[in-house]
Write a protein that holds these residues in place. Structure first.
Motif, PDB file in Angstrom:
ATOM      1  N   LYS A  61     -19.945   0.945  -4.213  1.00  0.00           N
ATOM      2  CA  LYS A  61     -19.705   0.049  -5.333  1.00  0.00           C
ATOM      3  C   LYS A  61     -18.211  -0.088  -5.632  1.00  0.00           C
ATOM      4  CE  LYS A  61     -21.485  -0.627 -10.052  1.00  0.00           C
ATOM      5  NZ  LYS A  61     -22.341   0.009 -11.099  1.00  0.00           N
ATOM      6  N   ALA A  62     -17.439   0.977  -5.417  1.00  0.00           N
ATOM      7  CA  ALA A  62     -16.018   0.964  -5.741  1.00  0.00           C
ATOM      8  C   ALA A  62     -15.160   0.303  -4.668  1.00  0.00           C
ATOM      9  CB  ALA A  62     -15.519   2.388  -5.982  1.00  0.00           C
ATOM     10  N   GLY A  63     -15.778  -0.171  -3.593  1.00  0.00           N
ATOM     11  CA  GLY A  63     -15.031  -0.832  -2.539  1.00  0.00           C
ATOM     12  C   GLY A  63     -15.035  -0.046  -1.245  1.00  0.00           C
ATOM     13  N   PHE A  64     -14.288  -0.549  -0.273  1.00  0.00           N
ATOM     14  CA  PHE A  64     -14.194   0.020   1.062  1.00  0.00           C
ATOM     15  C   PHE A  64     -15.519  -0.185   1.812  1.00  0.00           C
ATOM     16  CE2 PHE A  64     -11.188   2.341  -1.553  1.00  0.00           C
ATOM     17  CZ  PHE A  64     -10.040   2.359  -0.776  1.00  0.00           C
ATOM     18  N   GLY A  65     -15.537   0.282   3.055  1.00  0.00           N
ATOM     19  CA  GLY A  65     -16.738   0.267   3.872  1.00  0.00           C
ATOM     20  C   GLY A  65     -16.672   1.454   4.805  1.00  0.00           C
ATOM     21  N   PHE A  66     -17.828   1.985   5.200  1.00  0.00           N
ATOM     22  CA  PHE A  66     -17.858   3.185   6.023  1.00  0.00           C
ATOM     23  C   PHE A  66     -18.955   3.068   7.072  1.00  0.00           C
ATOM     24  CE2 PHE A  66     -16.030   4.322   1.967  1.00  0.00           C
ATOM     25  CZ  PHE A  66     -14.862   4.965   2.361  1.00  0.00           C
ATOM     26  N   GLY A  67     -18.601   3.436   8.303  1.00  0.00           N
ATOM     27  CA  GLY A  67     -19.543   3.379   9.404  1.00  0.00           C
ATOM     28  C   GLY A  67     -20.105   4.748   9.725  1.00  0.00           C
ATOM     29  N   TYR A  68     -21.365   4.777  10.158  1.00  0.00           N
ATOM     30  CA  TYR A  68     -22.055   6.029  10.480  1.00  0.00           C
ATOM     31  C   TYR A  68     -22.867   5.869  11.752  1.00  0.00           C
ATOM     32  CZ  TYR A  68     -21.113   7.707   5.734  1.00  0.00           C
ATOM     33  OH  TYR A  68     -20.492   8.118   4.587  1.00  0.00           O
ATOM     34  N   TYR A  69     -23.241   6.998  12.299  1.00  0.00           N
ATOM     35  CA  TYR A  69     -24.251   7.043  13.350  1.00  0.00           C
ATOM     36  C   TYR A  69     -25.212   8.164  12.980  1.00  0.00           C
ATOM     37  CZ  TYR A  69     -26.581   8.109  17.744  1.00  0.00           C
ATOM     38  OH  TYR A  69     -27.541   8.360  18.694  1.00  0.00           O
ATOM     39  N   PRO A 211      -6.777  -1.021   7.959  1.00  0.00           N
ATOM     40  CA  PRO A 211      -7.721   0.100   8.064  1.00  0.00           C
ATOM     41  C   PRO A 211      -7.756   0.994   6.830  1.00  0.00           C
ATOM     42  CG  PRO A 211      -6.523  -0.160  10.115  1.00  0.00           C
ATOM     43  CD  PRO A 211      -5.866  -1.067   9.114  1.00  0.00           C
ATOM     44  N   ASP A 212      -6.600   1.280   6.219  1.00  0.00           N
ATOM     45  CA  ASP A 212      -6.587   2.172   5.055  1.00  0.00           C
ATOM     46  C   ASP A 212      -7.393   1.610   3.897  1.00  0.00           C
ATOM     47  OD1 ASP A 212      -5.061   3.990   6.402  1.00  0.00           O
ATOM     48  OD2 ASP A 212      -3.173   3.471   5.432  1.00  0.00           O
ATOM     49  N   VAL A 292      -2.838  -9.009   0.376  1.00  0.00           N
ATOM     50  CA  VAL A 292      -3.719  -9.608   1.379  1.00  0.00           C
ATOM     51  C   VAL A 292      -3.667  -8.780   2.657  1.00  0.00           C
ATOM     52  CG1 VAL A 292      -4.228 -11.662   2.757  1.00  0.00           C
ATOM     53  CG2 VAL A 292      -3.401 -11.907   0.400  1.00  0.00           C
ATOM     54  N   SER A 293      -2.470  -8.705   3.259  1.00  0.00           N
ATOM     55  CA  SER A 293      -2.337  -7.949   4.498  1.00  0.00           C
ATOM     56  C   SER A 293      -1.771  -6.558   4.291  1.00  0.00           C
ATOM     57  CB  SER A 293      -1.450  -8.709   5.499  1.00  0.00           C
ATOM     58  OG  SER A 293      -0.144  -8.863   4.982  1.00  0.00           O
ATOM     59  N   PHE A 294      -1.210  -6.285   3.123  1.00  0.00           N
ATOM     60  CA  PHE A 294      -0.718  -4.943   2.818  1.00  0.00           C
ATOM     61  C   PHE A 294      -0.663  -4.781   1.299  1.00  0.00           C
ATOM     62  CE2 PHE A 294       2.976  -7.549   2.455  1.00  0.00           C
ATOM     63  CZ  PHE A 294       3.843  -6.907   1.584  1.00  0.00           C
ATOM     64  N   THR A 295      -0.678  -3.535   0.856  1.00  0.00           N
ATOM     65  CA  THR A 295      -0.670  -3.260  -0.591  1.00  0.00           C
ATOM     66  C   THR A 295       0.530  -2.445  -1.037  1.00  0.00           C
ATOM     67  OG1 THR A 295      -2.034  -1.289  -0.244  1.00  0.00           O
ATOM     68  CG2 THR A 295      -3.186  -3.349  -0.740  1.00  0.00           C
ATOM     69  N   GLY A 296       1.390  -2.077  -0.090  1.00  0.00           N
ATOM     70  CA  GLY A 296       2.542  -1.287  -0.490  1.00  0.00           C
ATOM     71  C   GLY A 296       3.471  -1.031   0.679  1.00  0.00           C
ATOM     72  N   ILE A 297       4.585  -0.358   0.361  1.00  0.00           N
ATOM     73  CA  ILE A 297       5.571   0.007   1.366  1.00  0.00           C
ATOM     74  C   ILE A 297       5.884   1.483   1.205  1.00  0.00           C
ATOM     75  CG2 ILE A 297       7.967  -0.327   2.125  1.00  0.00           C
ATOM     76  CD1 ILE A 297       7.709  -3.248   1.327  1.00  0.00           C
ATOM     77  N   LYS A 428      19.820  -2.275   0.019  1.00  0.00           N
ATOM     78  CA  LYS A 428      18.678  -2.703   0.828  1.00  0.00           C
ATOM     79  C   LYS A 428      18.013  -1.457   1.373  1.00  0.00           C
ATOM     80  CE  LYS A 428      21.024  -6.854   2.648  1.00  0.00           C
ATOM     81  NZ  LYS A 428      21.459  -7.524   3.896  1.00  0.00           N
ATOM     82  N   PHE A 429      16.695  -1.424   1.375  1.00  0.00           N
ATOM     83  CA  PHE A 429      15.987  -0.309   1.999  1.00  0.00           C
ATOM     84  C   PHE A 429      14.649  -0.785   2.531  1.00  0.00           C
ATOM     85  CE2 PHE A 429      14.947  -0.235  -2.500  1.00  0.00           C
ATOM     86  CZ  PHE A 429      13.590   0.032  -2.552  1.00  0.00           C
ATOM     87  N   SER A 430      14.112  -0.048   3.485  1.00  0.00           N
ATOM     88  CA  SER A 430      12.901  -0.495   4.175  1.00  0.00           C
ATOM     89  C   SER A 430      11.916   0.658   4.342  1.00  0.00           C
ATOM     90  CB  SER A 430      13.265  -1.067   5.551  1.00  0.00           C
ATOM     91  OG  SER A 430      13.930  -0.087   6.324  1.00  0.00           O
ATOM     92  N   GLY A 431      10.690   0.296   4.719  1.00  0.00           N
ATOM     93  CA  GLY A 431       9.640   1.282   4.969  1.00  0.00           C
ATOM     94  C   GLY A 431       8.494   0.633   5.710  1.00  0.00           C
ATOM     95  N   THR A 432       7.496   1.412   6.025  1.00  0.00           N
ATOM     96  CA  THR A 432       6.322   0.892   6.723  1.00  0.00           C
ATOM     97  C   THR A 432       5.361   0.257   5.722  1.00  0.00           C
ATOM     98  OG1 THR A 432       5.258   3.064   6.595  1.00  0.00           O
ATOM     99  CG2 THR A 432       6.498   2.561   8.594  1.00  0.00           C
ATOM    100  N   MET A 433       4.781  -0.856   6.117  1.00  0.00           N
ATOM    101  CA  MET A 433       3.803  -1.522   5.258  1.00  0.00           C
ATOM    102  C   MET A 433       2.461  -0.812   5.370  1.00  0.00           C
ATOM    103  SD  MET A 433       4.726  -5.526   5.835  1.00  0.00           S
ATOM    104  CE  MET A 433       4.707  -5.405   7.617  1.00  0.00           C
ATOM    105  N   LYS A 434       1.741  -0.748   4.278  1.00  0.00           N
ATOM    106  CA  LYS A 434       0.441  -0.080   4.280  1.00  0.00           C
ATOM    107  C   LYS A 434      -0.560  -0.868   3.459  1.00  0.00           C
ATOM    108  CE  LYS A 434       1.471   2.955   0.390  1.00  0.00           C
ATOM    109  NZ  LYS A 434       1.191   4.249  -0.184  1.00  0.00           N
TER     110      LYS A 434
END
Length: 434
Positions: A61-69, A211-212, A292-297, A428-434
């Motif tokens: 209900k809170a979001g995300f999705g999870f796969g199982y076998y 993915p995150d 949309v494609s990322f939520t933070g840096i 100016k500073f940079s980081g990885t998008m997540k």
């Protein structure tokens, strides 16, 4: 006369009651017997009816999705793998299950398992909200069966669960670590390919797989503005399964597949394969793709390509202050955005001795049409944040006072996200998008 009429009525009622019982028996079993037959049939479906087990997709209900076998046996034991992390994707976990009727026939995972992680009230176990986890379920009512798919819904939080019969090859792949291998392959692909898009009817549709956040999104221009549509997803062995179908034009799909030979993602429109292409330049400005494609840096604790000399000096001063005052090391800074609430949280991960802590600073923000952000603290920092605020002021003073633009930075290690001060050219500073 009156007594004769009453006696006649009693005979009619008794006879009609006998007829009702006899009719019920003629139509089949008693209700409790029919229920037991239904439960037994579901039990056979899950066990002997699926000798290679089940692929499964769960959407809390809170979001995300999870796969199982899952593999269910006739002794009420279930073994499972999960795409929660590398360990759950490669190490089978065995627990117990039951099939019984409460208000409806239901599947109960009745001892702790990978399913229960999503409902664990302790955020240190799996994240989520304290006391509720991801508002998921571990008791599911049977809804319907169609071909090789059984549809279930959580009895408490209405969590949808889809289970699909697996083939022998799929069962072997899950047991050999194929789920984790696929997740790794997707992560590696995304590190090398940032600007993904679909070409549908000659129009480029920006495509984002995060993915995150377990989110898959489409972004496109329509009527002079950016339109987006997205869905949570769960991992399978060679695809991601969406919580809901996505549509653009005449194309509707619910699964995004991976071609391991071509190292390519694709969707199917009927029998037509549409590849997800990797571009070298963005289709839309970075600020429009935030949320949309990322939520933070995520900014590391050491200089990265895209750091100006001015920012390096400020960062190093803050690091020296922390060491001198508290014997603390600044490991990382995460700038996390909520585009719906227009908020940004600056999380500084710090280490004292061998223990990591977090210092949090809370901001609201405004953004101009061309993507200029202005941040303003809208709440007091957490305890750690308050304690070290003076020491890290060489960094905070720029966030608090200056306007920033977010831009893509094509680096030797991949595409980074960069903060560029609009009021101080030296920052100016940079980081990885997540």
């Amino acid at each position: 006369m009156k007594n004769i009429l009453l006696a006649g009525l009693m005979i009619i009622l008794v006879l009609s009651g006998c007829k009702k019982v006899n009719d019920d028996l003629a139509l089949g079993k008693r209700p409790d017997e029919r229920l037991n037959e239904i439960l037994n049939q579901y039990s056979k479906d899950l066990t002997t009816g699926a000798p290679n087990g089940w692929k499964a997709y769960l959407f809390p209900k809170a979001g995300f999705g999870f796969g199982y076998y899952f593999t269910f046996d006739e002794k009420n034991r279930v073994k499972m793998y999960s795409d929660w992390n590398a360990a759950t994707a490669t190490q089978a976990f065995e627990s117990s299950y039951r099939i019984k009727a409460t208000q409806r026939p239901s599947l109960f995972f009745d001892t702790y398992s990978y399913i229960h992680i999503l409902s664990d009230p302790d955020p240190s176990v799996g994240g989520g909200v304290a006391g509720a986890g991801y508002n998921s379920d571990f008791e599911f009512g049977f809804d319907s069966t169609k071909a090789d798919v059984i549809y279930l819904t959580g009895n408490q939080n209405k969590t949808p669960l889809y289970i699909v019969k697996a083939t022998k090859a799929e069962a072997d792949a899950y047991k050999a670590g194929g789920l984790n291998a696929f997740m790794d392959e997707i992560n590696n692909y995304l590190q090398k390919n940032t600007f993904l898009y679909l070409d549908i009817d000659g129009k480029k549709i920006a495509t984002s797989l995060v993915p995150d956040a377990r989110s898959f999104s489409l972004a496109y221009e329509e009527g002079g503005s950016l339109k987006t549509t997205s869905s949570e997803f769960a991992f399978s062995l060679n695809s991601i399964f969406l919580k809901k179908p996505l549509t653009y034009g005449g194309v509707t799909f619910r699964e995004v597949f991976w071609d391991a030979a071509k190292k390519e993602l694709y969707i199917l429109s009927g029998n037509t394969r549409i590849p997800v292409k990797a571009g070298t330049t963005p289709i839309f400005p970075m600020h429009l793709m935030l949320g949309v494609s990322f939520t933070g840096i995520s900014v590391p604790g050491a200089p990265l390509e895209g750091w100006s000399d001015g920012f390096k000096a400020e960062f190093q001063q803050a690091a020296r202050n922390l060491q001198a005052s508290f014997s603390i090391t600044l490991l990382q800074m995460n700038f996390d955005f909520d585009t719906e609430l227009k908020t940004m949280t600056l999380q500084m991960i710090i280490r004292q001795g061998t223990t990591n802590f977090q210092a949090l600073y809370y901001y609201g923000y405004t953004k101009t049409q061309d993507g200029i952000f202005k941040f303003k603290q809208n709440a007091a920092p957490n305890g750690n944040g308050g304690v070290i605020a003076t020491a890290v002021n060489p960094i905070l003073k720029h966030i608090d006072a200056e306007r920033f633009k977010l831009e893509y930075l094509l680096s030797q290690t991949g595409t980074l996200g960069q903060f560029i001060s609009q009021d101080n050219p030296a920052i100016k500073f940079s980081g990885t998008m997540k």
